[in-house]
Design an enzyme around this catalytic site. Structure first.
Site, PDB file in Angstrom:
ATOM      1  N   THR A   5      -7.708  -1.094   0.093  1.00 22.20           N
ATOM      2  CA  THR A   5      -8.399  -1.007  -1.203  1.00 22.20           C
ATOM      3  C   THR A   5      -9.126  -2.311  -1.499  1.00 22.20           C
ATOM      4  OG1 THR A   5      -6.363   0.103  -1.877  1.00 22.20           O
ATOM      5  CG2 THR A   5      -7.990  -0.221  -3.577  1.00 22.20           C
ATOM      6  N   LYS A   9       2.154   2.614  -5.035  1.00 20.28           N
ATOM      7  CA  LYS A   9       3.004   2.301  -6.184  1.00 20.28           C
ATOM      8  C   LYS A   9       2.287   2.555  -7.504  1.00 20.28           C
ATOM      9  CE  LYS A   9       3.358  -1.902  -4.532  1.00 20.28           C
ATOM     10  NZ  LYS A   9       2.828  -1.762  -3.179  1.00 20.28           N
ATOM     11  N   GLN A  21       2.169  -5.679  -3.393  1.00 23.99           N
ATOM     12  CA  GLN A  21       2.513  -5.759  -1.967  1.00 23.99           C
ATOM     13  C   GLN A  21       3.844  -5.020  -1.716  1.00 23.99           C
ATOM     14  OE1 GLN A  21       1.583  -9.182  -3.347  1.00 23.99           O
ATOM     15  NE2 GLN A  21      -0.445  -8.373  -3.049  1.00 23.99           N
ATOM     16  N   ASP A  67       0.816  -1.225   0.000  1.00 25.19           N
ATOM     17  CA  ASP A  67       0.000   0.000   0.000  1.00 25.19           C
ATOM     18  C   ASP A  67       0.846   1.269   0.000  1.00 25.19           C
ATOM     19  OD1 ASP A  67      -2.239  -1.729   0.295  1.00 25.19           O
ATOM     20  OD2 ASP A  67      -1.834  -1.813   2.436  1.00 25.19           O
ATOM     21  N   SER A 112       5.687  12.379  -3.496  1.00 31.82           N
ATOM     22  CA  SER A 112       4.279  12.508  -3.854  1.00 31.82           C
ATOM     23  C   SER A 112       3.560  13.286  -2.750  1.00 31.82           C
ATOM     24  CB  SER A 112       3.700  11.107  -4.042  1.00 31.82           C
ATOM     25  OG  SER A 112       2.315  11.187  -4.176  1.00 31.82           O
ATOM     26  N   VAL A 113       2.802  14.307  -3.157  1.00 30.40           N
ATOM     27  CA  VAL A 113       2.129  15.169  -2.165  1.00 30.40           C
ATOM     28  C   VAL A 113       0.606  15.148  -2.341  1.00 30.40           C
ATOM     29  CG1 VAL A 113       4.106  16.697  -1.762  1.00 30.40           C
ATOM     30  CG2 VAL A 113       2.538  17.197  -3.649  1.00 30.40           C
ATOM     31  N   GLY A 168      -4.215  -4.036  -4.319  1.00 27.30           N
ATOM     32  CA  GLY A 168      -5.178  -3.024  -4.727  1.00 27.30           C
ATOM     33  C   GLY A 168      -4.408  -1.804  -5.168  1.00 27.30           C
ATOM     34  N   HIS A 169      -4.494  -1.464  -6.439  1.00 29.12           N
ATOM     35  CA  HIS A 169      -3.755  -0.314  -6.959  1.00 29.12           C
ATOM     36  C   HIS A 169      -4.741   0.780  -7.360  1.00 29.12           C
ATOM     37  CE1 HIS A 169      -0.148  -3.043  -8.165  1.00 29.12           C
ATOM     38  NE2 HIS A 169      -0.302  -2.900  -6.875  1.00 29.12           N
ATOM     39  N   THR A 170      -4.499   1.970  -6.877  1.00 31.58           N
ATOM     40  CA  THR A 170      -5.391   3.074  -7.240  1.00 31.58           C
ATOM     41  C   THR A 170      -4.638   4.022  -8.153  1.00 31.58           C
ATOM     42  OG1 THR A 170      -6.372   2.886  -5.059  1.00 31.58           O
ATOM     43  CG2 THR A 170      -6.877   4.890  -6.283  1.00 31.58           C
TER      44      THR A 170
HETATM   45  P1  IMP Z   1      -2.592 -12.784   1.564  1.00 29.20           P
HETATM   46  O1  IMP Z   1      -1.662 -12.203   0.562  1.00 29.20           O
HETATM   47  O2  IMP Z   1      -4.046 -12.508   1.251  1.00 29.20           O
HETATM   48  O3  IMP Z   1      -2.314 -14.233   1.830  1.00 29.20           O
HETATM   49  O4  IMP Z   1      -2.332 -12.052   2.966  1.00 29.20           O
HETATM   50  C1  IMP Z   1      -1.137 -12.223   3.694  1.00 29.20           C
HETATM   51  C2  IMP Z   1      -0.734 -10.921   4.385  1.00 29.20           C
HETATM   52  O5  IMP Z   1      -0.339  -9.972   3.405  1.00 29.20           O
HETATM   53  C3  IMP Z   1      -1.862 -10.245   5.172  1.00 29.20           C
HETATM   54  O6  IMP Z   1      -1.319  -9.596   6.295  1.00 29.20           O
HETATM   55  C4  IMP Z   1      -2.407  -9.220   4.205  1.00 29.20           C
HETATM   56  O7  IMP Z   1      -3.039  -8.146   4.864  1.00 29.20           O
HETATM   57  C5  IMP Z   1      -1.117  -8.787   3.517  1.00 29.20           C
HETATM   58  N1  IMP Z   1      -1.339  -8.270   2.162  1.00 29.20           N
HETATM   59  C6  IMP Z   1      -1.595  -8.982   1.056  1.00 29.20           C
HETATM   60  N2  IMP Z   1      -1.718  -8.176  -0.012  1.00 29.20           N
HETATM   61  C7  IMP Z   1      -1.514  -6.937   0.428  1.00 29.20           C
HETATM   62  C8  IMP Z   1      -1.485  -5.658  -0.220  1.00 29.20           C
HETATM   63  O8  IMP Z   1      -1.636  -5.518  -1.430  1.00 29.20           O
HETATM   64  N3  IMP Z   1      -1.242  -4.599   0.582  1.00 29.20           N
HETATM   65  C9  IMP Z   1      -0.998  -4.722   1.914  1.00 29.20           C
HETATM   66  N4  IMP Z   1      -1.017  -5.884   2.555  1.00 29.20           N
HETATM   67  C10 IMP Z   1      -1.275  -6.990   1.823  1.00 29.20           C
END
Ligand code: IMP
Length: 439
Positions: free
Chosen positions: A302, A16, A227, A13, A416-417, A40-42
């Site tokens: 997201t 990116k 991630q 998050d 980024s602001v 989740g990419h915005t």
């Molecule tokens: P999983 O990827 O759904 O198996 O989750 C494993 C861990 O990674 C958990 O703590 C999720 O909250 C975290 N996680 C997975 N994808 C993201 C992401 O895109 N952003 C932030 N945390 C993530």
């Protein structure tokens, strides 16, 4: 042209998507190479907000080919939902999106397994996954006996494979389900996935060959990490991680390009820290400041909508991930979120068993026991969302960014602001952020 990578330096998050969208201009290909619909990419372009989970953030830039390669796990329903919503909004994706036949499919049993396994550990031991079936799908990929890949979707024996695996999954999951009832119906899955296969067939291709050809032809390629490095299955805060190599080390294996071909990596870090789900988080704030950051930064997932845990910038962690992921420069995001604070703490080292340590502990048991050692910097308490160049930033904001850069050992190339494309300050990495500051 050597490949350019964008990698998250924290727990995901880091915003990116905005940088990828910014850098996409002039590129031939954007590659998403690991993770799945857990991401989740915005991307914000003017008044338009695009929320993407699987499709690379470059899709909103016309003329760029977007690839989803072998290291990704694809949930066909989510992907089709994204394709449809882009089409509805007039984004032309024909001939601009290709999916690797080697990428694995997230199947209905993976979602059920994710729910079951996520309940196995509670309290501090709960991983808190996104429940998108990511871990179970990667587990079947490595296990090999019960996996379905995108290219299998368009094979004549798809029905046979689905029936075989469904039977096994029902047997193995029954003891964990209420009254032994597993919510899986082979005929329904066959019908559903045959429909997905028909719709996705035009997008399925040998992206490995295509990418290797692109390398040979010296095309401009951008690799978009999902991630963040601290969620890397091998080098993150295991077991509180995702199931793929989400640090820079995963680019080569997930995309299928030789490591030596990767030319530059930009690591993306928030100006503070956040984390969703379980796991140690040394600089977490449980007070009003943490709540202020959460609200001001809109720190809610997201993908799942979960409130994100918020805390101060952890320079021990980011120094580690800059080195691990091979970050050449840093893109510092969400600096505007800190604007109202009168003082800002930065974690410069940890204390473990009475000793000061400068490295990120290998084991989460130790990471849980560290106490952050903070340095306090003055805030700037003025709105910076309209700053567009280094000189526009208040001296304290520049000094804060400069200190993070120094602690992490990497120059800052972007600040980024705000969420919009325009709200980006581009810096010359060779120039000090503090140059021309009136003292
Ligand atoms: P999983 O990827 O759904 O198996 O989750 C494993 C861990 O990674 C958990 O703590 C999720 O909250 C975290 N996680 C997975 N994808 C993201 C992401 O895109 N952003 C932030 N945390 C993530």
């Amino acid at each position: 042209m050597p490949g350019l990578c964008v990698i998250g330096l924290q727990w995901g998050d880091e915003a990116k998507g905005k940088l990828v969208d910014w850098l996409a201009e002039g590129r031939d290909l954007i590659v998403r190479y690991q993770g799945g619909a857990n991401a989740g990419h915005t991307v914000v372009v003017g008044d338009e907000v695009y929320k993407l989970h699987l499709i690379p953030s470059g899709i909103v830039n016309p003329g760029i080919l977007n690839l989803i390669t072998a290291g990704v796990v694809i949930h066909p329903k989510t992907l089709l939902g994204e394709i449809d919503s882009l089409l509805e909004r007039g984004v032309d994706i024909s001939d601009r999106l290709l999916l690797s036949g080697r990428a694995h499919c997230v199947m209905p049993w993976h979602i059920i397994e994710d729910k079951i396994w996520n309940q196995v550990n509670s309290g501090d031991d709960n991983i808190g996954t996104t429940l998108r079936g990511i871990g179970p799908c990667y587990r079947d990929k490595v296990g090999r006996s019960f996996a379905i890949r995108m290219s299998d979707l368009i094979q004549p024996d798809l029905e046979q494979q689905i029936r075989r695996i469904t039977e096994y999954k029902i047997q193995s999951l029954a003891p964990f389900c209420e009254n032994g009832q597993v919510d899986l119906d082979a005929s329904q899955i066959v019908e559903e996935y045959s429909h997905y296969a028909k719709r996705l067939q035009p997008f399925i291709a040998d992206t490995t060959r295509l990418l290797l050809d692109a390398v040979d032809q010296d095309k401009a390629i951008l690799f978009e990490g999902a991630q963040g490095s601290l969620l890397d299955v091998d080098f993150g805060t295991y077991p509180f991680v995702t199931s793929s190599n989400s640090s820079g080390v995963g680019v080569s294996s997930g995309a299928g390009v030789p490591g030596k071909w990767i030319g530059k990596t930009i690591g993306v870090a928030k100006s503070y820290s956040t984390r969703v789900g379980g796991g140690p988080f040394p600089t977490e704030l449980h007070d009003e400041t943490g709540e202020h950051i959460r609200i001001k930064g809109n720190e809610f997932g997201t993908t799942t909508g979960r409130p994100r845990r918020c805390g101060w910038f952890d320079a021990v962690a980011v120094r580690y991930t800059c080195r691990l992921s091979g970050a050449d420069t840093i893109c510092l995001t969400m600096l505007d979120v800190l604007s109202e604070l009168s003082k800002i703490d930065v974690c410069v080292a940890y204390e473990l068993d009475g000793k000061r340590i400068e490295f990120f502990p290998e084991n989460v048991a130790n990471l849980r026991r560290v106490t952050p050692i903070y340095e306090t910097l003055p805030g700037w308490q003025q709105d910076i969302t309209s700053c567009r160049k280094r000189e526009d930033l208040p001296p304290n904001a520049r000094a804060y960014a400069a200190r993070l850069s120094e602690l992490c050992g990497r120059p800052i190339e972007f600040i980024s602001v705000g969420p919009d494309r325009e709200q980006t300050i581009v810096l010359n990495p060779d120039e000090s952020l503090l140059d021309s500051l009136v003292s």
